[in-house]
Design a protein around this motif. Sequence first.
Motif, short mmCIF file in Angstrom:
data_model
loop_
_atom_site.label_atom_id
_atom_site.label_comp_id
_atom_site.label_asym_id
_atom_site.label_seq_id
_atom_site.Cartn_x
_atom_site.Cartn_y
_atom_site.Cartn_z
N ASN A 76 3.62 -5.84 -10.89
CA ASN A 76 4.29 -6.95 -11.59
C ASN A 76 4.66 -8.05 -10.59
OD1 ASN A 76 5.55 -8.54 -13.49
ND2 ASN A 76 7.41 -7.29 -13.58
N GLY A 77 3.69 -8.86 -10.22
CA GLY A 77 3.95 -10.00 -9.36
C GLY A 77 3.57 -9.84 -7.91
N PHE A 78 3.07 -8.66 -7.53
CA PHE A 78 2.70 -8.45 -6.13
C PHE A 78 1.22 -8.09 -5.97
CE2 PHE A 78 7.23 -7.75 -6.42
CZ PHE A 78 7.73 -8.38 -5.29
N GLY A 79 0.46 -8.20 -7.03
CA GLY A 79 -0.97 -7.95 -6.94
C GLY A 79 -1.36 -6.49 -6.99
N GLY A 80 -0.41 -5.62 -7.35
CA GLY A 80 -0.71 -4.20 -7.41
C GLY A 80 -0.58 -3.54 -6.06
N ALA A 81 -0.70 -2.22 -6.05
CA ALA A 81 -0.60 -1.43 -4.82
C ALA A 81 -1.89 -0.68 -4.59
CB ALA A 81 0.57 -0.45 -4.89
N SER A 82 -2.35 -0.67 -3.36
CA SER A 82 -3.58 0.01 -2.98
C SER A 82 -3.25 1.21 -2.11
CB SER A 82 -4.48 -0.96 -2.21
OG SER A 82 -5.54 -0.28 -1.56
N ASP A 83 -4.16 2.20 -2.11
CA ASP A 83 -4.03 3.32 -1.16
C ASP A 83 -5.15 3.29 -0.12
OD1 ASP A 83 -6.23 4.08 -2.64
OD2 ASP A 83 -5.40 5.98 -3.32
N ARG A 123 0.84 -1.20 0.00
CA ARG A 123 0.00 0.00 0.00
C ARG A 123 0.88 1.25 0.00
NH1 ARG A 123 -5.51 -0.97 3.58
NH2 ARG A 123 -5.84 -3.15 2.99
N VAL A 124 0.49 2.21 -0.83
CA VAL A 124 1.25 3.45 -0.94
C VAL A 124 0.30 4.55 -1.40
CG1 VAL A 124 1.93 3.14 -3.36
CG2 VAL A 124 3.42 4.44 -1.81
N CYS A 125 0.63 5.78 -1.09
CA CYS A 125 -0.18 6.90 -1.55
C CYS A 125 0.73 8.09 -1.85
CB CYS A 125 -1.23 7.30 -0.50
SG CYS A 125 -0.54 7.97 1.04
N ASP A 126 0.21 9.03 -2.62
CA ASP A 126 0.93 10.28 -2.86
C ASP A 126 0.77 11.18 -1.62
OD1 ASP A 126 1.35 9.32 -5.41
OD2 ASP A 126 -0.32 10.45 -6.28
N LYS A 163 5.37 12.03 -5.61
CA LYS A 163 4.48 11.28 -6.52
C LYS A 163 5.24 10.36 -7.47
CE LYS A 163 0.57 11.65 -9.66
NZ LYS A 163 1.04 10.47 -10.41
N ALA A 164 6.31 10.84 -8.08
CA ALA A 164 7.03 10.01 -9.05
C ALA A 164 7.53 8.73 -8.41
CB ALA A 164 8.20 10.80 -9.66
N GLN A 165 8.09 8.84 -7.20
CA GLN A 165 8.64 7.65 -6.53
C GLN A 165 7.52 6.73 -6.04
OE1 GLN A 165 10.13 10.75 -6.28
NE2 GLN A 165 11.75 9.94 -7.62
N ALA A 166 6.39 7.31 -5.62
CA ALA A 166 5.24 6.48 -5.27
C ALA A 166 4.75 5.71 -6.49
CB ALA A 166 4.12 7.34 -4.68
N ASP A 167 4.81 6.35 -7.65
CA ASP A 167 4.42 5.67 -8.90
C ASP A 167 5.35 4.51 -9.22
OD1 ASP A 167 2.19 7.23 -9.38
OD2 ASP A 167 3.25 8.65 -10.70
N TYR A 168 6.64 4.65 -8.93
CA TYR A 168 7.58 3.55 -9.16
C TYR A 168 7.21 2.35 -8.30
CZ TYR A 168 10.45 7.25 -11.28
OH TYR A 168 10.91 8.28 -12.04
N ILE A 169 6.82 2.61 -7.05
CA ILE A 169 6.40 1.52 -6.17
C ILE A 169 5.15 0.84 -6.73
CG2 ILE A 169 5.42 1.01 -3.89
CD1 ILE A 169 7.35 3.11 -2.77
N ARG A 170 4.21 1.63 -7.23
CA ARG A 170 3.01 1.06 -7.83
C ARG A 170 3.37 0.19 -9.04
NH1 ARG A 170 1.32 6.59 -7.08
NH2 ARG A 170 -0.10 6.77 -5.32
N ARG A 171 4.32 0.66 -9.85
CA ARG A 171 4.72 -0.08 -11.05
C ARG A 171 5.33 -1.43 -10.67
NH1 ARG A 171 8.35 3.38 -14.83
NH2 ARG A 171 10.03 2.89 -13.36
N VAL A 172 6.18 -1.45 -9.66
CA VAL A 172 6.78 -2.70 -9.22
C VAL A 172 5.72 -3.62 -8.63
CG1 VAL A 172 8.42 -3.74 -7.60
CG2 VAL A 172 9.04 -1.65 -8.83
N ALA A 173 4.83 -3.05 -7.82
CA ALA A 173 3.79 -3.86 -7.18
C ALA A 173 2.85 -4.49 -8.20
CB ALA A 173 3.00 -3.00 -6.20
#
Length: 303
Positions: A234-241, A93-96, A222-232
């Motif tokens: 791919n194989g981690f079920g995505g990222a939620s806020d 989980r991550v948010c801006d 925001k840009a770095q939070a987006d990188y976490i979302r991109r990684v999540a």
Amino acid sequence: MPEHNKGLDYLTTTPYAHMCGHDGHIAMLLAGAQIMCLNRDKIPSNKTVRLLFQPAEEGPGGAEPMVKEGCLNGVDEVYGCHNMPNFTAGEIRVCDGAIFSEVTIVKIKVKGHGGHGSAPHKTRDPINASAFILTGLNAIKARCIHSKENFTFTICNIESGSTFNVMPSDAFMQGTVRTYNTETRVKVLEKIKAIAESTAIAHDCVAEVDLNTLYPATTNHKAQADYIRRVAANGFGGASDEDLPVTASEDFSYFLLEKPGAFFCLGTKRKEDETLHSSTYDFNDTCLATGGLFWVRLIEDRL
């Protein structure tokens, strides 16, 4: 706090335990480090991965002295993670913007005049004054601050007196304010001071208010939070806020004031009622592999 986990072979050997999972955080980063060390040849020669083991993230704070000592010199981006036992195990989980709040410790000492319980008219009752102060403080969120402002204020400790028939001379209460921006914090702290002091005077007592803001909100870029979302994704079920931001606090914020970066949460839920800082909290070791692998994938993404 004392630890109440029975039957484990890694219980604290002292009367105190932090009960927040930082042993798990270290283990996950070390797991990622082991994989990276076994694959050094895949790290570009002009790139460096620096691992930061941040001590004392609650209380005295470790990030600020680390920054002053140069831990971020030459660093382009910085990332951090905290486990959350109330989020689904393995979930990212991550948010801006603000993800963790800033924190202020509130201490109020109410001074009166003690005496015998049979003659309350000869005393200046600090307990009664404290009760009215507490009631007034509870009105701050409901009546004094705009409803759109997300913050919490909780008095967690009240002490006064020692027996049934003697009025004490003073009382003490302490708690915590969690806010996400300086403007709201300033308003809340002004109200705390005004309510405590004026209410004490109305009861022929005096209130001494000590307000100590430890560190600012942990605010993601925001840009770095987006990188976490991109990684999540791919194989981690995505990222939620979902359920973010939270009103927990820690001093990773000082890293994010210096460099672009993001702080994210890893769900470690094992049972419904488990929370951080409970006397029965126990880090969910089944999430160690997920956390370690996520660090590796994030580093791969950024390199």
